[in-house]
Scaffold this motif. Structure first.
Motif, PDB file in Angstrom:
ATOM      1  N   VAL A 155       0.828  -1.201   0.000  1.00 42.79           N
ATOM      2  CA  VAL A 155       0.000   0.000   0.000  1.00 42.79           C
ATOM      3  C   VAL A 155       0.867   1.258   0.000  1.00 42.79           C
ATOM      4  CG1 VAL A 155      -1.637   1.354   1.371  1.00 42.79           C
ATOM      5  CG2 VAL A 155      -1.977  -1.121   1.086  1.00 42.79           C
ATOM      6  N   ALA A 156       1.927   1.238   0.810  1.00 40.40           N
ATOM      7  CA  ALA A 156       2.819   2.397   0.903  1.00 40.40           C
ATOM      8  C   ALA A 156       3.475   2.690  -0.442  1.00 40.40           C
ATOM      9  CB  ALA A 156       3.887   2.145   1.973  1.00 40.40           C
ATOM     10  N   GLU A 157       3.879   1.642  -1.160  1.00 37.44           N
ATOM     11  CA  GLU A 157       4.515   1.821  -2.469  1.00 37.44           C
ATOM     12  C   GLU A 157       3.545   2.394  -3.496  1.00 37.44           C
ATOM     13  OE1 GLU A 157       7.894  -1.746  -2.455  1.00 37.44           O
ATOM     14  OE2 GLU A 157       5.820  -2.192  -3.052  1.00 37.44           O
ATOM     15  N   VAL A 158       2.324   1.930  -3.438  1.00 39.09           N
ATOM     16  CA  VAL A 158       1.321   2.411  -4.400  1.00 39.09           C
ATOM     17  C   VAL A 158       0.969   3.869  -4.114  1.00 39.09           C
ATOM     18  CG1 VAL A 158      -1.044   2.149  -5.214  1.00 39.09           C
ATOM     19  CG2 VAL A 158       0.384   0.128  -4.834  1.00 39.09           C
ATOM     20  N   ILE A 159       0.852   4.234  -2.853  1.00 45.01           N
ATOM     21  CA  ILE A 159       0.560   5.627  -2.507  1.00 45.01           C
ATOM     22  C   ILE A 159       1.671   6.549  -3.001  1.00 45.01           C
ATOM     23  CG2 ILE A 159       0.360   7.241  -0.578  1.00 45.01           C
ATOM     24  CD1 ILE A 159      -1.239   5.119   0.904  1.00 45.01           C
ATOM     25  N   GLU A 160       2.904   6.098  -2.885  1.00 43.53           N
ATOM     26  CA  GLU A 160       4.037   6.876  -3.393  1.00 43.53           C
ATOM     27  C   GLU A 160       3.963   6.988  -4.913  1.00 43.53           C
ATOM     28  OE1 GLU A 160       7.048   9.372  -3.200  1.00 43.53           O
ATOM     29  OE2 GLU A 160       6.095   8.489  -1.430  1.00 43.53           O
ATOM     30  N   LEU A 161       3.537   5.902  -5.564  1.00 43.49           N
ATOM     31  CA  LEU A 161       3.376   5.904  -7.022  1.00 43.49           C
ATOM     32  C   LEU A 161       2.299   6.895  -7.445  1.00 43.49           C
ATOM     33  CD1 LEU A 161       4.083   4.504  -9.777  1.00 43.49           C
ATOM     34  CD2 LEU A 161       2.194   2.942  -9.302  1.00 43.49           C
ATOM     35  N   LEU A 162       1.222   6.955  -6.662  1.00 47.31           N
ATOM     36  CA  LEU A 162       0.140   7.885  -6.967  1.00 47.31           C
ATOM     37  C   LEU A 162       0.588   9.333  -6.833  1.00 47.31           C
ATOM     38  CD1 LEU A 162      -2.923   6.142  -5.242  1.00 47.31           C
ATOM     39  CD2 LEU A 162      -2.475   6.341  -7.687  1.00 47.31           C
ATOM     40  N   ARG A 163       1.431   9.595  -5.849  1.00 52.30           N
ATOM     41  CA  ARG A 163       1.952  10.962  -5.692  1.00 52.30           C
ATOM     42  C   ARG A 163       2.760  11.374  -6.921  1.00 52.30           C
ATOM     43  NH1 ARG A 163       3.358   9.323  -0.099  1.00 52.30           N
ATOM     44  NH2 ARG A 163       1.792  10.248   1.296  1.00 52.30           N
ATOM     45  N   GLU A 164       3.427  10.395  -7.498  1.00 49.22           N
ATOM     46  CA  GLU A 164       4.307  10.680  -8.636  1.00 49.22           C
ATOM     47  C   GLU A 164       3.529  10.757  -9.958  1.00 49.22           C
ATOM     48  OE1 GLU A 164       7.921   8.501 -11.140  1.00 49.22           O
ATOM     49  OE2 GLU A 164       7.355   7.748  -9.156  1.00 49.22           O
ATOM     50  N   LYS A 165       2.653   9.777 -10.196  1.00 52.35           N
ATOM     51  CA  LYS A 165       1.987   9.682 -11.503  1.00 52.35           C
ATOM     52  C   LYS A 165       0.518  10.079 -11.490  1.00 52.35           C
ATOM     53  CE  LYS A 165       5.011   6.070 -13.362  1.00 52.35           C
ATOM     54  NZ  LYS A 165       5.077   4.760 -14.049  1.00 52.35           N
ATOM     55  N   GLY A 166      -0.065  10.193 -10.306  1.00 55.70           N
ATOM     56  CA  GLY A 166      -1.483  10.517 -10.199  1.00 55.70           C
ATOM     57  C   GLY A 166      -1.912  11.798 -10.889  1.00 55.70           C
ATOM     58  N   PRO A 167      -1.128  12.891 -10.789  1.00 54.68           N
ATOM     59  CA  PRO A 167      -1.543  14.150 -11.414  1.00 54.68           C
ATOM     60  C   PRO A 167      -1.720  14.055 -12.924  1.00 54.68           C
ATOM     61  CG  PRO A 167       0.155  14.553  -9.779  1.00 54.68           C
ATOM     62  CD  PRO A 167       0.074  13.067  -9.929  1.00 54.68           C
ATOM     63  N   ASP A 168      -1.028  13.119 -13.567  1.00 56.75           N
ATOM     64  CA  ASP A 168      -1.118  12.992 -15.026  1.00 56.75           C
ATOM     65  C   ASP A 168      -2.167  11.968 -15.464  1.00 56.75           C
ATOM     66  OD1 ASP A 168       0.952  14.836 -15.426  1.00 56.75           O
ATOM     67  OD2 ASP A 168       2.478  13.279 -15.156  1.00 56.75           O
ATOM     68  N   ALA A 169      -2.723  11.216 -14.526  1.00 54.27           N
ATOM     69  CA  ALA A 169      -3.712  10.195 -14.875  1.00 54.27           C
ATOM     70  C   ALA A 169      -5.095  10.828 -15.012  1.00 54.27           C
ATOM     71  CB  ALA A 169      -3.748   9.106 -13.812  1.00 54.27           C
ATOM     72  N   GLU A 170      -5.917  10.262 -15.896  1.00 50.32           N
ATOM     73  CA  GLU A 170      -7.264  10.809 -16.091  1.00 50.32           C
ATOM     74  C   GLU A 170      -8.157  10.496 -14.898  1.00 50.32           C
ATOM     75  OE1 GLU A 170     -10.610  11.220 -19.590  1.00 50.32           O
ATOM     76  OE2 GLU A 170      -8.541  10.705 -20.020  1.00 50.32           O
ATOM     77  N   THR A 171      -7.970   9.336 -14.289  1.00 51.29           N
ATOM     78  CA  THR A 171      -8.684   8.991 -13.063  1.00 51.29           C
ATOM     79  C   THR A 171      -7.813   8.050 -12.243  1.00 51.29           C
ATOM     80  OG1 THR A 171     -10.688   7.999 -12.114  1.00 51.29           O
ATOM     81  CG2 THR A 171      -9.888   7.060 -14.179  1.00 51.29           C
ATOM     82  N   ILE A 172      -7.894   8.165 -10.921  1.00 53.02           N
ATOM     83  CA  ILE A 172      -7.105   7.271 -10.067  1.00 53.02           C
ATOM     84  C   ILE A 172      -8.000   6.488  -9.115  1.00 53.02           C
ATOM     85  CG2 ILE A 172      -5.040   8.723 -10.169  1.00 53.02           C
ATOM     86  CD1 ILE A 172      -5.770   9.721  -7.336  1.00 53.02           C
TER      87      ILE A 172
END
Length: 453
Positions: A155-172
Motif C-alpha cells: 500500500v505504501a509503495e502504491v501511494i508513493e506511485l500515486l503521488r508521482e503519476k497521479g496528477p497525469d492520470a485521467e482517473t485514479i
C-alpha cells in the motif's frame, strides 16, 4: 475555484475580459485561473481574435490545454490555426491522448504527421496507437493515462506511485493490477487502498474478477457495460488480455450523446443534418435522398385509391376519413419504432425476446385501436347518423393500428438481425409504409361490408 451565481457571473466575466483587453497579465491570470475549466472555455469563446492572442501569451500551453479540450471539434480547428507550432505541440503534449486523437481524426493526414513530429515521442506514440484503432471502438475512445500496479506492491509503495503519476492520470479511483508481462489480473479502488495497512500487499485485497472490454468492442457496448455496472472507468484489453487503456465515464457520456444524435438522425431520415451549424445546402443534400425515395413510396397511396375507386364512388364520405386512418397508423408505427430501437440500444430486447416484444407491441396497438375505434364509431354515429359508417372506420383504425405496431417493431428488429443499424428504419419510412397498408385495410374492410349492404 470560484463558485459563480447568476447575479455575479456576467460581472465576473466582464472583469476578466476587461483585463484581457487592457493586457493586465496578473489580474487576468488571477481571475481567469480561479474559474472552472468549463467557465474558462465560455469566457475564451467570447473574446475576439486579437484578444484571444493575448490569452495565448498570458497562459502556458498546459493551462490552455484544458480550455482546448472543452471546445467543439469545429472550434478546435479554428483555434488551432491561431496557435504557433511550438505552443500547439506543447499543448497537445499536455492533453490526454484520447482527446488529441479525437482532434487529429478530423484533420488531414499530412497536418497530423507534422504535429506528431513536433510532439514528445512518448506522447506522440500514444496518440498514434489510438489512431490505429477502428472508429467507434473501445480502442479509439480509450485513454492511455491510467495507473497500473503490481500485485506484490505494498500500500505504501502504491501511494508513493500515486503521488508521482497521479496528477497525469485521467482517473485514479480504480487501480488496475497487472503481472510482469502487462496482463490484467485484478483491480482495486482508492477506497480499498487508503483503508488498508501500509505494509499490506495489493494481492491481499484486490478483486481478480475484472470486468473488461476488448479494444475492438463497439463503443455503444462499452457505454452499456459502464452503465450496467455503474463504473467510473472500464479497462481495455487485447486478445492476450494485455491492459492497453481505460474508457472513462466522461467518454461514455460523449458516446451516448453521439449515438443518440445518430439515432435521432436515422429515425427522422435526417442523418448528418441535425447539426444546426451546417448550411442549408448541406442539410438539403443529406435529407433530399430520403425524401425523394419516400415520395416514390407514397405513390403507392394513389395506386391503392385507384384500385378501390368503385368503393370510393359508392360512398364518397369514405374519402373524408382517409387522412385520419393513415395518420393514426403512421403515428402508432413510429411509436413502436421508437420502442424497438430503444430496446435494441439498451439491450432490454435480449432479455425480453423477439417474439415477446412483437406480441407486446401488437397488443398495445390493438388496444389503442379498439379505444380509438369505439370512440370514432360513436362520434360518427352522432355526427352523421350513420353508425354503420362509424363501424367501418372504427374497425379499420383498430386493425390498422395493430398492424402498424407490428411493422414499426419488426422492421428495425429484422434490420438489426442483418447487422445493420436499426435506426435506419426511419420514422418517415415506417409512416409511409403504414399509410399504404392502412389505406389498403380501410378500403378492403369498406368494400367487404358495403357488398353486403
Amino acid at each position: 475555484m470560484v463558485k459563480l451565481n447568476e447575479e455575479t457571473r456576467e460581472e465576473y466575466f466582464k472583469k476578466i475580459m476587461k483585463a484581457a483587453i487592457k493586457e493586465e497579465l496578473d489580474e487576468f491570470r488571477r481571475l481567469f485561473l480561479e474559474l472552472h475549466p468549463a467557465d474558462q472555455t465560455e469566457v475564451f469563446l467570447r473574446l475576439e481574435e486579437s484578444e484571444r492572442k493575448r490569452v495565448y501569451e498570458f497562459l502556458s500551453p498546459e493551462e490552455f490545454a484544458e480550455i482546448f479540450e472543452g471546445l467543439e471539434i469545429d472550434e478546435q480547428k479554428a483555434i488551432a490555426l491561431e496557435l504557433n507550432d511550438y505552443y500547439a505541440a506543447e499543448m497537445f503534449n499536455k492533453m490526454y491522448a484520447d482527446d488529441v486523437a479525437d482532434f487529429f481524426g478530423e484533420l488531414q493526414q499530412e497536418h497530423v504527421e507534422d504535429i506528431l513530429q513536433a510532439m514528445n515521442k512518448e506522447d506522440a506514440d500514444d496518440v498514434q496507437e489510438l489512431l490505429m484503432y477502428e472508429d467507434n471502438t473501445a480502442g479509439s475512445i480509450m485513454t492511455k493515462e491510467f495507473i497500473s500496479v503490481k500485485a506484490s506492491h505494498t500500500v505504501a509503495e502504491v501511494i508513493e506511485l500515486l503521488r508521482e503519476k497521479g496528477p497525469d492520470a485521467e482517473t485514479i479511483y480504480y487501480l488496475y493490477v497487472v503481472d510482469e508481462a502487462g496482463k490484467l489480473v485484478g483491480v482495486t479502488s482508492i477506497r480499498d487502498l487508503i483503508t488498508s495497512m501500509s505494509d499490506e500487499t495489493i494481492e491481499t485485497f484486490m478483486s481478480s474478477r475484472v470486468v473488461s472490454v476488448h479494444v475492438k468492442t463497439d463503443q455503444e457496448e462499452v457505454a452499456q457495460l459502464i452503465q450496467k455496472y455503474d463504473f467510473l472507468a472500464a479497462p481495455v484489453v487485447t486478445d492476450h488480455n494485455m491492459l492497453v487503456g481505460i474508457v472513462t465515464v466522461d467518454d461514455v457520456i460523449d458516446v451516448l450523446e453521439q449515438e443518440a444524435t445518430e439515432d435521432v438522425g436515422e429515425i427522422t431520415a435526417s442523418r448528418g443534418s441535425t447539426d444546426v451549424t451546417i448550411t442549408s445546402i448541406q442539410a438539403a443534400k443529406r435529407r433530399a435522398p430520403w425524401i425523394v425515395l419516400l415520395m416514390f413510396f407514397g405513390l403507392g397511396t394513389a395506386e391503392v385509391i385507384g384500385i378501390f375507386e368503385e368503393t370510393l364512388e359508392s360512398v364518397v364520405l369514405l374519402a373524408a376519413f382517409i387522412p385520419m386512418v393513415m395518420g393514426s397508423a403512421g403515428n402508432t408505427g413510429t411509436q413502436s419504432l421508437a420502442v424497438a430501437v430503444r430496446a435494441l440500444a439498451t439491450g432490454t430486447l435480449e432479455k425480453r425476446g423477439f417474439w415477446k416484444t412483437v406480441v407486446r407491441e401488437f397488443s398495445t396497438g390493438l388496444l389503442i385501436g379498439v379505444t380509438c375505434g369505439v370512440v370514432i364509431m360513436l362520434l360518427l354515429g352522432l355526427l352523421y347518423g350513420d353508425l354503420f359508417l362509424g363501424f367501418i372506420v372504427g374497425l379499420s383504425i383498430m386493425v390498422s393500428l395493430g398492424v402498424a405496431s407490428v411493422i414499426g417493431t419488426t422492421i428495425p428488429l429484422i434490420i438489426n438481425k442483418l447487422n445493420m443499424d436499426p435506426a435506419i428504419a426511419s420514422g418517415p419510412f415506417i409512416t409511409t409504409l403504414s399509410d399504404v397498408i392502412s389505406l389498403m385495410i380501410y378500403f378492403t374492410i369498406a368494400t367487404s361490408f358495403l357488398q353486403h349492404v
